[in-house]
Design a protein around this motif. Structure first.
Motif, PDB file in Angstrom:
ATOM      1  N   LYS A   1       0.868  -1.190   0.000  1.00 35.75           N
ATOM      2  CA  LYS A   1       0.000   0.000   0.000  1.00 35.75           C
ATOM      3  C   LYS A   1       0.896   1.229   0.000  1.00 35.75           C
ATOM      4  N   ALA A   2       0.445   2.273  -0.686  1.00 30.94           N
ATOM      5  CA  ALA A   2       1.257   3.491  -0.772  1.00 30.94           C
ATOM      6  C   ALA A   2       1.239   4.232   0.558  1.00 30.94           C
ATOM      7  N   SER A   3       2.430   4.476   1.124  1.00 31.07           N
ATOM      8  CA  SER A   3       2.557   5.282   2.349  1.00 31.07           C
ATOM      9  C   SER A   3       2.727   6.745   1.936  1.00 31.07           C
ATOM     10  N   ALA A   4       2.988   7.582   2.930  1.00 29.58           N
ATOM     11  CA  ALA A   4       3.133   9.017   2.663  1.00 29.58           C
ATOM     12  C   ALA A   4       4.220   9.265   1.615  1.00 29.58           C
ATOM     13  N   GLY A   5       3.892  10.075   0.617  1.00 25.37           N
ATOM     14  CA  GLY A   5       4.867  10.448  -0.412  1.00 25.37           C
ATOM     15  C   GLY A   5       5.114   9.375  -1.463  1.00 25.37           C
ATOM     16  N   GLU A   6       4.358   8.270  -1.376  1.00 28.39           N
ATOM     17  CA  GLU A   6       4.584   7.159  -2.323  1.00 28.39           C
ATOM     18  C   GLU A   6       3.435   7.031  -3.319  1.00 28.39           C
ATOM     19  N   VAL A   7       3.746   6.339  -4.422  1.00 33.08           N
ATOM     20  CA  VAL A   7       2.760   6.028  -5.449  1.00 33.08           C
ATOM     21  C   VAL A   7       2.711   4.507  -5.578  1.00 33.08           C
ATOM     22  N   LEU A   8       1.504   3.939  -5.637  1.00 33.35           N
ATOM     23  CA  LEU A   8       1.370   2.505  -5.918  1.00 33.35           C
ATOM     24  C   LEU A   8       1.297   2.347  -7.436  1.00 33.35           C
ATOM     25  N   VAL A   9       2.258   1.616  -7.996  1.00 32.53           N
ATOM     26  CA  VAL A   9       2.316   1.430  -9.447  1.00 32.53           C
ATOM     27  C   VAL A   9       1.874   0.015  -9.798  1.00 32.53           C
ATOM     28  N   LYS A  10       0.917  -0.097 -10.759  1.00 33.15           N
ATOM     29  CA  LYS A  10       0.615  -1.416 -11.335  1.00 33.15           C
ATOM     30  C   LYS A  10       1.709  -1.658 -12.376  1.00 33.15           C
ATOM     31  N   VAL A  11       2.588  -2.603 -12.074  1.00 26.03           N
ATOM     32  CA  VAL A  11       3.802  -2.779 -12.881  1.00 26.03           C
ATOM     33  C   VAL A  11       3.451  -3.444 -14.215  1.00 26.03           C
ATOM     34  N   HIS A  12       3.876  -2.803 -15.316  1.00 27.20           N
ATOM     35  CA  HIS A  12       3.740  -3.430 -16.637  1.00 27.20           C
ATOM     36  C   HIS A  12       5.039  -4.119 -17.045  1.00 27.20           C
ATOM     37  N   ALA A  13       6.169  -3.512 -16.664  1.00 24.70           N
ATOM     38  CA  ALA A  13       7.463  -4.116 -17.018  1.00 24.70           C
ATOM     39  C   ALA A  13       8.502  -3.710 -15.986  1.00 24.70           C
TER      40      ALA A  13
ATOM     41  N   THR B   1       5.359  -0.069  -4.618  1.00 19.86           N
ATOM     42  CA  THR B   1       5.303   1.340  -4.219  1.00 19.86           C
ATOM     43  C   THR B   1       6.629   2.003  -4.576  1.00 19.86           C
ATOM     44  N   VAL B   2       6.534   3.247  -5.040  1.00 18.72           N
ATOM     45  CA  VAL B   2       7.722   4.017  -5.443  1.00 18.72           C
ATOM     46  C   VAL B   2       7.578   5.416  -4.850  1.00 18.72           C
ATOM     47  N   PRO B   3       8.659   5.974  -4.242  1.00 23.31           N
ATOM     48  CA  PRO B   3       8.562   7.364  -3.788  1.00 23.31           C
ATOM     49  C   PRO B   3       8.256   8.248  -5.003  1.00 23.31           C
ATOM     50  N   GLU B   4       7.326   9.200  -4.865  1.00 23.20           N
ATOM     51  CA  GLU B   4       7.006   9.999  -6.052  1.00 23.20           C
ATOM     52  C   GLU B   4       8.216  10.814  -6.511  1.00 23.20           C
ATOM     53  N   SER B   5       9.185  11.007  -5.596  1.00 24.83           N
ATOM     54  CA  SER B   5      10.408  11.732  -5.953  1.00 24.83           C
ATOM     55  C   SER B   5      11.327  10.916  -6.868  1.00 24.83           C
ATOM     56  N   GLN B   6      11.005   9.626  -7.101  1.00 22.64           N
ATOM     57  CA  GLN B   6      11.812   8.783  -7.988  1.00 22.64           C
ATOM     58  C   GLN B   6      10.997   8.276  -9.185  1.00 22.64           C
ATOM     59  N   LEU B   7       9.946   9.044  -9.518  1.00 24.81           N
ATOM     60  CA  LEU B   7       9.068   8.688 -10.643  1.00 24.81           C
ATOM     61  C   LEU B   7       8.932   9.864 -11.595  1.00 24.81           C
ATOM     62  N   ALA B   8       8.681   9.565 -12.870  1.00 27.77           N
ATOM     63  CA  ALA B   8       8.337  10.605 -13.846  1.00 27.77           C
ATOM     64  C   ALA B   8       7.323  10.014 -14.813  1.00 27.77           C
ATOM     65  N   ARG B   9       6.673  10.885 -15.594  1.00 23.73           N
ATOM     66  CA  ARG B   9       5.764  10.383 -16.624  1.00 23.73           C
ATOM     67  C   ARG B   9       6.569   9.593 -17.655  1.00 23.73           C
ATOM     68  N   LYS B  10       6.001   8.474 -18.097  1.00 20.35           N
ATOM     69  CA  LYS B  10       6.703   7.630 -19.081  1.00 20.35           C
ATOM     70  C   LYS B  10       6.925   8.434 -20.372  1.00 20.35           C
ATOM     71  N   PRO B  11       8.142   8.376 -20.945  1.00 24.81           N
ATOM     72  CA  PRO B  11       8.355   9.064 -22.229  1.00 24.81           C
ATOM     73  C   PRO B  11       7.338   8.570 -23.260  1.00 24.81           C
ATOM     74  N   GLU B  12       6.711   9.487 -23.969  1.00 17.08           N
ATOM     75  CA  GLU B  12       5.643   9.171 -24.925  1.00 17.08           C
ATOM     76  C   GLU B  12       6.064   8.113 -25.958  1.00 17.08           C
ATOM     77  N   PRO B  13       7.270   8.230 -26.556  1.00 17.04           N
ATOM     78  CA  PRO B  13       7.587   7.273 -27.638  1.00 17.04           C
ATOM     79  C   PRO B  13       7.919   5.871 -27.143  1.00 17.04           C
ATOM     80  N   LEU B  14       8.109   5.675 -25.849  1.00 16.34           N
ATOM     81  CA  LEU B  14       8.551   4.369 -25.348  1.00 16.34           C
ATOM     82  C   LEU B  14       7.395   3.502 -24.867  1.00 16.34           C
ATOM     83  N   SER B  15       7.467   2.207 -25.159  1.00 15.54           N
ATOM     84  CA  SER B  15       6.543   1.239 -24.561  1.00 15.54           C
ATOM     85  C   SER B  15       6.946   1.065 -23.087  1.00 15.54           C
ATOM     86  N   HIS B  16       6.090   0.396 -22.305  1.00 15.44           N
ATOM     87  CA  HIS B  16       6.483   0.125 -20.915  1.00 15.44           C
ATOM     88  C   HIS B  16       7.749  -0.734 -20.872  1.00 15.44           C
ATOM     89  N   ILE B  17       7.867  -1.681 -21.802  1.00 19.08           N
ATOM     90  CA  ILE B  17       9.064  -2.537 -21.815  1.00 19.08           C
ATOM     91  C   ILE B  17      10.309  -1.690 -22.035  1.00 19.08           C
TER      92      ILE B  17
END
Ligand SMILES: NC(=O)c1ccc[n+]([C@@H]2O[C@H](COP(=O)([O-])OP(=O)(O)OC[C@H]3O[C@@H](n4cnc5c(N)ncnc54)[C@H](OP(=O)(O)O)[C@@H]3O)[C@@H](O)[C@H]2O)c1
Length: 317
Positions: free
Chosen positions: A30-42, A106-122
């Motif tokens: 579960k996402a704690s403070a400052g974290e994001v729960l990511v459904k992992v694709h790759a 879970t990933v700290p939101e400080s270590q996440l960014a929007r996925k680059p548009e041209p890239l697949s999740h893989i």
């Protein structure tokens, strides 16, 4: 425990060979403070995954342990105080405590960014640790300048294939080192010169590099010192043996190996290069989550060309 409170993951309960990797049902985080729960694709594979699994890091990472640092997926939930992302957004980044080889992490939101548009999740999952390590070693530690010459040892690997491109983007002349089967690949990434280490001993060549990036390490590090001009620097991203006497004799510097923590700003800088089509990622192999063992075996062979990625969810392409 209800089905919705658990998930599939790869986990091990003891250090050892690839056979210790188990496909198990585990508790969903579960996402704690400052974290994001990511459904992992790759999830991207790094040599650190099998180095830790083998026990090389001792007890630094408590058991049972879910490997995997580099992830790409969809925001499933945000924790208290996490404000940068909304449910449903495609994101990529690096976890704080591995655990990426799972359906959710879970990933700290400080270590996440929007996925680059041209890239697949893989493709996106293959980027964070390797591309950031290459970028940091060359531009931050190595202070690479336009017009300088850089030799990249292991130019066809996860870090090396990004390093060749990043060095060229920074206006450097690039000498790539790998075995002959990778010559076309390394030249196509932008290397100006190629050395097949299985045929040509580096120490016998008249090279005068300003910077050497060593992604291979090990007992043969000293050979690379001959490739540097006096005053040049060697940046190792893994542990190698370089003799103090040779360093003094050649009047060169060995910079320390750094273990890096990526930030959102680092990821966004990389995203921009992918969005602008100036950087690309090459995928060696993709395997499904339950076959993570094969991915570790492939990485452990040290023959990876580009990156190995685990596909966790069918929409990862
Ligand atoms: N400091 C950090 O934060 C950090 C982060 C990530 C990784 N690392 C470390 O950096 C190292 C490299 O990681 P990576 O992902 O780039 O590894 P990798 O993808 O497994 O590297 C494989 C590549 O290395 C080449 N290679 C193998 N032996 C070689 C040799 N003797 N001379 C020249 N090239 C050789 C291979 O080319 P051929 O098949 O042609 O031989 C292959 O393409 C690992 O030890 C990893 O743990 C450090």
């Amino acid at each position: 425990m209800a089905e919705t409170e658990t998930m599939n993951a790869i986990r091990y309960h003891a250090h050892g060979g690839p056979e210790v990797l188990q496909y198990e049902r585990v508790e969903r985080p579960k996402a704690s403070a400052g974290e994001v729960l990511v459904k992992v694709h790759a999830v991207g594979i790094n040599p650190g995954d099998w180095q830790i699994r083998s026990g090389l890091a001792g007890d630094a990472f408590p058991l049972p342990y879910i490997p995997g640092w580099d992830v790409s997926g969809i925001v499933a939930a945000v924790g208290p105080g996490a404000e940068r992302f909304r449910e449903g957004e495609a994101v990529y980044g690096m976890t704080a405590n591995s655990a990426g080889c799972a359906e959710y992490v879970t990933v700290p939101e400080s270590q996440l960014a929007r996925k680059p548009e041209p890239l697949s999740h893989i493709q996106a999952a293959a980027v964070p640790m390797s591309a950031f390590t290459a970028w940091h070693a060359l531009t931050e530690q190595g202070q690479l300048k336009p017009g300088q010459t850089v030799l990249i040892n292991g130019a066809s690997g996860g870090i090396g294939h990004f390093a060749v491109q990043i060095a060229k983007l920074n206006g450097a002349k690039v000498i790539g080192v790998a075995s002959g089967r990778n010559e076309g690949f390394v030249r196509e990434l932008g290397a100006d010169e190629f050395i097949d280490y299985t045929v040509t001993p580096i120490e016998q060549l008249p090279l005068a590099a300003d910077l050497v990036l060593d992604t291979v390490g090990g007992a043969e590090g000293d050979r690379l010192l001959n490739a540097l001009k006096p005053g040049g620097s060697l940046v190792p991203v893994t542990y190698g043996q370089y003799s103090v006497d040779r360093v003094a004799e050649r009047a060169v510097r060995i910079l320390p190996v750094r273990l890096l923590q990526i930030t959102a700003a680092d990821l966004e800088r990389l995203s921009q290069l992918f969005d602008e089509g100036r950087l690309r990622v090459v995928i060696d192999t993709v395997v499904p989550l339950k076959d993570t063992r094969q991915a570790h075996e492939r990485s452990e062979s040290r023959r990876t060309r580009g990156k190995i990625v685990i596909e966790v969810c069918q929409q990862a392409q």
